[in-house]
Design a protein around this motif. Sequence first.
Motif, PDB file in Angstrom:
ATOM      1  N   SER A  91       0.833  -1.200   0.000  1.00 40.95           N
ATOM      2  CA  SER A  91       0.000   0.000   0.000  1.00 40.95           C
ATOM      3  C   SER A  91       0.869   1.251   0.000  1.00 40.95           C
ATOM      4  CB  SER A  91      -0.895   0.029   1.237  1.00 40.95           C
ATOM      5  OG  SER A  91      -1.704  -1.103   1.290  1.00 40.95           O
ATOM      6  N   ASN A  95      -2.438   5.513   1.702  1.00 40.49           N
ATOM      7  CA  ASN A  95      -3.454   4.492   1.981  1.00 40.49           C
ATOM      8  C   ASN A  95      -3.303   3.931   3.391  1.00 40.49           C
ATOM      9  OD1 ASN A  95      -4.608   4.757  -0.513  1.00 40.49           O
ATOM     10  ND2 ASN A  95      -3.564   2.998  -1.403  1.00 40.49           N
ATOM     11  N   SER A  98      -4.644   6.634   5.757  1.00 37.79           N
ATOM     12  CA  SER A  98      -6.105   6.770   5.715  1.00 37.79           C
ATOM     13  C   SER A  98      -6.799   5.562   6.347  1.00 37.79           C
ATOM     14  CB  SER A  98      -6.591   6.989   4.282  1.00 37.79           C
ATOM     15  OG  SER A  98      -6.346   5.845   3.500  1.00 37.79           O
ATOM     16  N   ASP A  99      -6.270   4.357   6.132  1.00 37.21           N
ATOM     17  CA  ASP A  99      -6.855   3.168   6.764  1.00 37.21           C
ATOM     18  C   ASP A  99      -6.718   3.225   8.284  1.00 37.21           C
ATOM     19  OD1 ASP A  99      -7.442   2.240   4.254  1.00 37.21           O
ATOM     20  OD2 ASP A  99      -5.831   0.735   4.206  1.00 37.21           O
ATOM     21  N   THR A 101      -6.470   5.915  10.213  1.00 36.63           N
ATOM     22  CA  THR A 101      -7.159   7.038  10.854  1.00 36.63           C
ATOM     23  C   THR A 101      -8.674   6.976  10.743  1.00 36.63           C
ATOM     24  OG1 THR A 101      -6.873   8.374   8.859  1.00 36.63           O
ATOM     25  CG2 THR A 101      -5.216   8.625  10.604  1.00 36.63           C
ATOM     26  N   VAL A 102      -9.200   5.926  10.113  1.00 36.19           N
ATOM     27  CA  VAL A 102     -10.660   5.795   9.997  1.00 36.19           C
ATOM     28  C   VAL A 102     -11.258   5.657  11.392  1.00 36.19           C
ATOM     29  CG1 VAL A 102     -12.515   4.266   9.207  1.00 36.19           C
ATOM     30  CG2 VAL A 102     -10.614   4.807   7.699  1.00 36.19           C
ATOM     31  N   GLY A 103     -12.239   6.485  11.687  1.00 35.93           N
ATOM     32  CA  GLY A 103     -12.940   6.393  12.961  1.00 35.93           C
ATOM     33  C   GLY A 103     -12.287   7.137  14.111  1.00 35.93           C
ATOM     34  N   ARG A 109      -7.134  13.516  15.415  1.00 38.87           N
ATOM     35  CA  ARG A 109      -6.640  13.836  14.072  1.00 38.87           C
ATOM     36  C   ARG A 109      -5.884  15.160  14.049  1.00 38.87           C
ATOM     37  NH1 ARG A 109     -10.106  11.723   9.194  1.00 38.87           N
ATOM     38  NH2 ARG A 109     -10.809   9.759  10.066  1.00 38.87           N
ATOM     39  N   GLU A 114       0.456  14.471   8.877  1.00 35.49           N
ATOM     40  CA  GLU A 114       0.511  13.432   7.850  1.00 35.49           C
ATOM     41  C   GLU A 114       1.886  13.358   7.191  1.00 35.49           C
ATOM     42  OE1 GLU A 114      -1.885  12.323   3.805  1.00 35.49           O
ATOM     43  OE2 GLU A 114      -3.004  13.188   5.474  1.00 35.49           O
TER      44      GLU A 114
END
Length: 146
Positions: A91, A95, A98-99, A101-103, A109, A114
Amino acid sequence: MAEVISERGKKKLVYNHCIFWRDGQSSDGKTTFWRCSNYYKSFCKARLHTVDGLVTKELHEHSHLQEERHVQVAKLLTVVKERAGDANDTSTPANIISDATVGLPGAVRAHIVEKNLKRTIQRIRLRTAAAPANPRNCTDLEIPDS
């Protein structure tokens, strides 16, 4: 009780919304001693004793506020570092971030840069894909079969 990885690759313990670093072991090797990670920053004297991963003793109270967002950021960094070190994961850094940091809540955040995470992923991937060290003598030399 969870574990996270420090910036230097050492294990840290998460217990009651606080992070502890390993401070030593008993002479018999059964009990591990942990110290609050804010020991130097806030002069926090909170300590833990664990045996086989279970907390057996809590010493002193924390002298600072317990901030859940620091724990969540540390857990996020651990997930990112593990994915970056996986040789089978192809990845992109974006990617992976983003995977991971979901939720996450907005307050967490806000503490994530980043650009720094992408650089961390690149650094870990370079380290895992590095060439083997030069052999010191002829017996250390390994020539792969073609």
